[in-house]
Design an enzyme around this catalytic site. Structure first.
Site, PDB file in Angstrom:
ATOM      1  N   ARG A 168       0.837  -1.213   0.000  1.00  0.00           N
ATOM      2  CA  ARG A 168       0.000   0.000   0.000  1.00  0.00           C
ATOM      3  C   ARG A 168       0.873   1.265   0.000  1.00  0.00           C
ATOM      4  NH1 ARG A 168      -3.015  -3.668  -0.579  1.00  0.00           N
ATOM      5  NH2 ARG A 168      -5.148  -3.880   0.199  1.00  0.00           N
ATOM      6  N   SER A 241     -10.621  -0.638   3.246  1.00  0.00           N
ATOM      7  CA  SER A 241      -9.864  -0.908   4.480  1.00  0.00           C
ATOM      8  C   SER A 241      -9.432   0.412   5.088  1.00  0.00           C
ATOM      9  CB  SER A 241      -8.599  -1.714   4.184  1.00  0.00           C
ATOM     10  OG  SER A 241      -8.922  -3.024   3.815  1.00  0.00           O
ATOM     11  N   GLU A 337      -5.089   3.706   6.442  1.00  0.00           N
ATOM     12  CA  GLU A 337      -4.699   3.553   5.043  1.00  0.00           C
ATOM     13  C   GLU A 337      -5.063   4.790   4.221  1.00  0.00           C
ATOM     14  OE1 GLU A 337      -6.660   1.053   1.789  1.00  0.00           O
ATOM     15  OE2 GLU A 337      -5.339  -0.404   2.749  1.00  0.00           O
TER      16      GLU A 337
HETATM   17  N1  EPU Z   1     -10.513 -10.856  10.337  1.00  0.00           N
HETATM   18  C1  EPU Z   1     -11.207 -10.920  11.527  1.00  0.00           C
HETATM   19  N2  EPU Z   1     -12.209 -10.023  11.735  1.00  0.00           N
HETATM   20  C2  EPU Z   1     -12.542  -9.091  10.826  1.00  0.00           C
HETATM   21  C3  EPU Z   1     -11.828  -9.002   9.606  1.00  0.00           C
HETATM   22  C4  EPU Z   1     -10.799  -9.899   9.397  1.00  0.00           C
HETATM   23  O1  EPU Z   1     -10.942 -11.762  12.371  1.00  0.00           O
HETATM   24  O2  EPU Z   1     -13.466  -8.325  11.090  1.00  0.00           O
HETATM   25  C5  EPU Z   1      -9.467 -11.865  10.056  1.00  0.00           C
HETATM   26  C6  EPU Z   1      -9.934 -12.788   8.938  1.00  0.00           C
HETATM   27  O3  EPU Z   1     -10.668 -13.872   9.427  1.00  0.00           O
HETATM   28  C7  EPU Z   1      -8.626 -13.231   8.336  1.00  0.00           C
HETATM   29  C8  EPU Z   1      -7.734 -12.023   8.518  1.00  0.00           C
HETATM   30  O4  EPU Z   1      -8.317 -11.240   9.542  1.00  0.00           O
HETATM   31  O5  EPU Z   1      -8.079 -14.319   9.049  1.00  0.00           O
HETATM   32  C9  EPU Z   1      -7.564 -11.227   7.258  1.00  0.00           C
HETATM   33  O6  EPU Z   1      -8.829 -10.736   6.848  1.00  0.00           O
HETATM   34  P1  EPU Z   1      -9.254 -10.617   5.305  1.00  0.00           P
HETATM   35  O7  EPU Z   1      -8.867 -11.860   4.601  1.00  0.00           O
HETATM   36  O8  EPU Z   1     -10.658 -10.185   5.242  1.00  0.00           O
HETATM   37  O9  EPU Z   1      -8.323  -9.506   4.691  1.00  0.00           O
HETATM   38  P2  EPU Z   1      -7.809  -8.160   5.367  1.00  0.00           P
HETATM   39  O10 EPU Z   1      -6.400  -8.347   5.823  1.00  0.00           O
HETATM   40  O11 EPU Z   1      -8.811  -7.739   6.345  1.00  0.00           O
HETATM   41  C10 EPU Z   1      -6.799  -7.203   3.114  1.00  0.00           C
HETATM   42  C11 EPU Z   1      -6.768  -5.886   2.397  1.00  0.00           C
HETATM   43  C12 EPU Z   1      -8.058  -5.663   1.626  1.00  0.00           C
HETATM   44  C13 EPU Z   1      -8.228  -6.794   0.638  1.00  0.00           C
HETATM   45  C14 EPU Z   1      -8.237  -8.114   1.416  1.00  0.00           C
HETATM   46  C15 EPU Z   1      -8.307  -9.288   0.501  1.00  0.00           C
HETATM   47  C16 EPU Z   1      -5.373  -4.360   3.688  1.00  0.00           C
HETATM   48  C17 EPU Z   1      -5.355  -3.209   4.612  1.00  0.00           C
HETATM   49  N3  EPU Z   1      -6.592  -4.810   3.347  1.00  0.00           N
HETATM   50  O12 EPU Z   1      -7.826  -7.143   4.103  1.00  0.00           O
HETATM   51  O13 EPU Z   1      -7.918  -4.451   0.896  1.00  0.00           O
HETATM   52  O14 EPU Z   1      -9.415  -6.658  -0.107  1.00  0.00           O
HETATM   53  O15 EPU Z   1      -7.018  -8.242   2.198  1.00  0.00           O
HETATM   54  O16 EPU Z   1      -7.088  -9.443  -0.136  1.00  0.00           O
HETATM   55  O17 EPU Z   1      -4.318  -4.847   3.264  1.00  0.00           O
HETATM   56  C18 EPU Z   1      -8.363  -2.101   0.894  1.00  0.00           C
HETATM   57  O18 EPU Z   1      -7.147  -1.940   0.928  1.00  0.00           O
HETATM   58  O19 EPU Z   1      -9.163  -1.122   0.860  1.00  0.00           O
HETATM   59  C19 EPU Z   1      -8.890  -3.455   0.955  1.00  0.00           C
HETATM   60  C20 EPU Z   1     -10.200  -3.714   1.063  1.00  0.00           C
END
Ligand code: EPU
Length: 341
Positions: A168, A241, A337
């Site tokens: 990012r 995010s 972010e």
């Molecule tokens: N999780 C929780 N609770 C929540 C959300 C997530 O426990 O409320 C846990 C999930 O179960 C999982 C882990 O956290 O084990 C990661 O969650 P998720 O796979 O949903 O992805 P993320 O890390 O929350 C990132 C990006 C997103 C992108 C997704 C999918 C960042 C800041 N965010 O989210 O990007 O869509 O991965 O690749 O890196 C964005 O940047 O605007 C964005 C939406």
């Protein structure tokens, strides 16, 4: 000399940011070509005014009015620039809608961007924070981009190395307002293989009974997951995010993993470990909770949403409260972010 479009005075920025935050700009200038931009940079009154570049407005938090010129980039156009036995090089104007561009490349039979389907914003904003999702970062498909240096009007081509992409992050994010991106080129692979390293995506395809997906099927699966988990900014204001996933050292990770066996973590190439901010926030009790008119989204704790009538100050307030709580619970700092203006 290219004529400049007339600016709109005292322009309302509320519809131009996906969080729906109220703000006004002293002047709003909508630019549709790189030539207009160079003409603008050469005009004398321009040099003095504070300025802000706006793409899709999906990664911005307005905390007040903007006492300067807001530039809205609407440079359009998309085309195949070159091809050889390995790649298609495809170019799009900075003002093109990102998701429409992704779906257009797929319709042409040029795969490679499908994992990045449905990300809000414009093509020109994509390299600024090196958008990424479902196992792919834009940097992996990037060829080069055209930008104009706002202080001088000088045009410049940036290679991937020039952009210094990180998680990012890019040279543009570290030098806000210095350059304006006008067009971006992507390398789309002819020898395509699906990127399915993201567990949730693999599960989604499995549930649909698809074992070797086409690019379009992958795109559709990403869209299905995103629609389930992320709020549609057209219906409920948000900036995707809200926090970056924090990266910690091995010792910090070991301490936390011992105390929280179920904690998700992602080892990085350099030995550090990325944690899931959404998980930390949920554990800290914030998921689905509101503070004033801003909420921590019930289906994805990483996203803050505008429940109606929120201001930038309201966003700052809940963000600070969440940051403080995560720090107190886990000893880990999380950073927003989006860019605060
Ligand atoms: N999780 C929780 N609770 C929540 C959300 C997530 O426990 O409320 C846990 C999930 O179960 C999982 C882990 O956290 O084990 C990661 O969650 P998720 O796979 O949903 O992805 P993320 O890390 O929350 C990132 C990006 C997103 C992108 C997704 C999918 C960042 C800041 N965010 O989210 O990007 O869509 O991965 O690749 O890196 C964005 O940047 O605007 C964005 C939406």
């Amino acid at each position: 000399m290219t004529a400049l479009p007339l600016p709109v005075a005292d322009a309302d920025l509320t519809p131009l940011n996906t969080f729906g935050l109220p703000a006004r700009a002293r002047r709003l200038l909508v630019l549709t070509s790189a030539d207009q931009l160079r003409a603008l940079a050469a005009s004398p009154e321009w040099a003095l005014a504070p300025r802000l570049v706006l793409g899709g407005g999906s990664n911005l938090i307005f905390t007040g009015d903007f006492a300067g010129t807001v530039l809205k980039v609407e440079v359009g156009g998309r085309r195949l620039m070159a091809e050889d036995e390995d790649v298609w090089i495809v170019e799009a104007g900075a003002g093109e809608n990102w998701h429409d561009f992704v779906r257009w490349t797929l319709a042409q039979g040029w795969p490679g961007l499908e994992n990045l389907s449905l990300i809000p914003g414009t093509v020109g904003a994509a390299p600024i924070q090196n958008i990424g999702a479902y196992g792919l970062e834009m940097a992996e498909r990037f060829e080069s981009l055209d930008a104009v240096e706002l202080a001088t009007g000088a045009a410049r081509v940036f290679t991937a190395a020039d952009c210094a992409f990180g998680y990012r992050d890019s040279v543009f994010k570290r030098n806000p307002g210095r350059w304006l991106v006008t067009a971006v080129r992507f390398r789309l692979p002819r020898r395509w293989a699906p990127v399915m390293r993201y567990a949730e995506l693999a599960r989604e395809l499995e549930a649909q009974g698809i074992s070797s997906p086409t690019p379009l099927q992958l795109s559709d699966a990403v869209i299905a997951i995103r629609r389930r988990k992320l709020p549609d900014p057209a219906l409920i204001g948000n900036a995707g995010s809200f926090f970056k996933n924090p990266v910690v050292d091995v010792a910090t990770h070991a301490r936390l993993a011992a105390a929280h066996p179920g904690m998700p973590s992602y080892p990085q190439a350099d030995g550090s470990v990325k944690l899931a901010a959404g998980w930390l926030i949920e554990q800290a009790g914030w998921k689905g909770r509101d503070l004033g008119p801003v909420g921590c989204f019930e289906r994805q704790a990483l996203v803050l949403v505008n429940r109606g009538g929120a201001s930038g100050a309201d966003v700052r307030r809940i963000a600070a409260a969440i940051q403080a709580e995560v720090l107190a619970r886990f000893g880990v700092g999380i950073e927003p972010e989006p860019v605060f203006v």
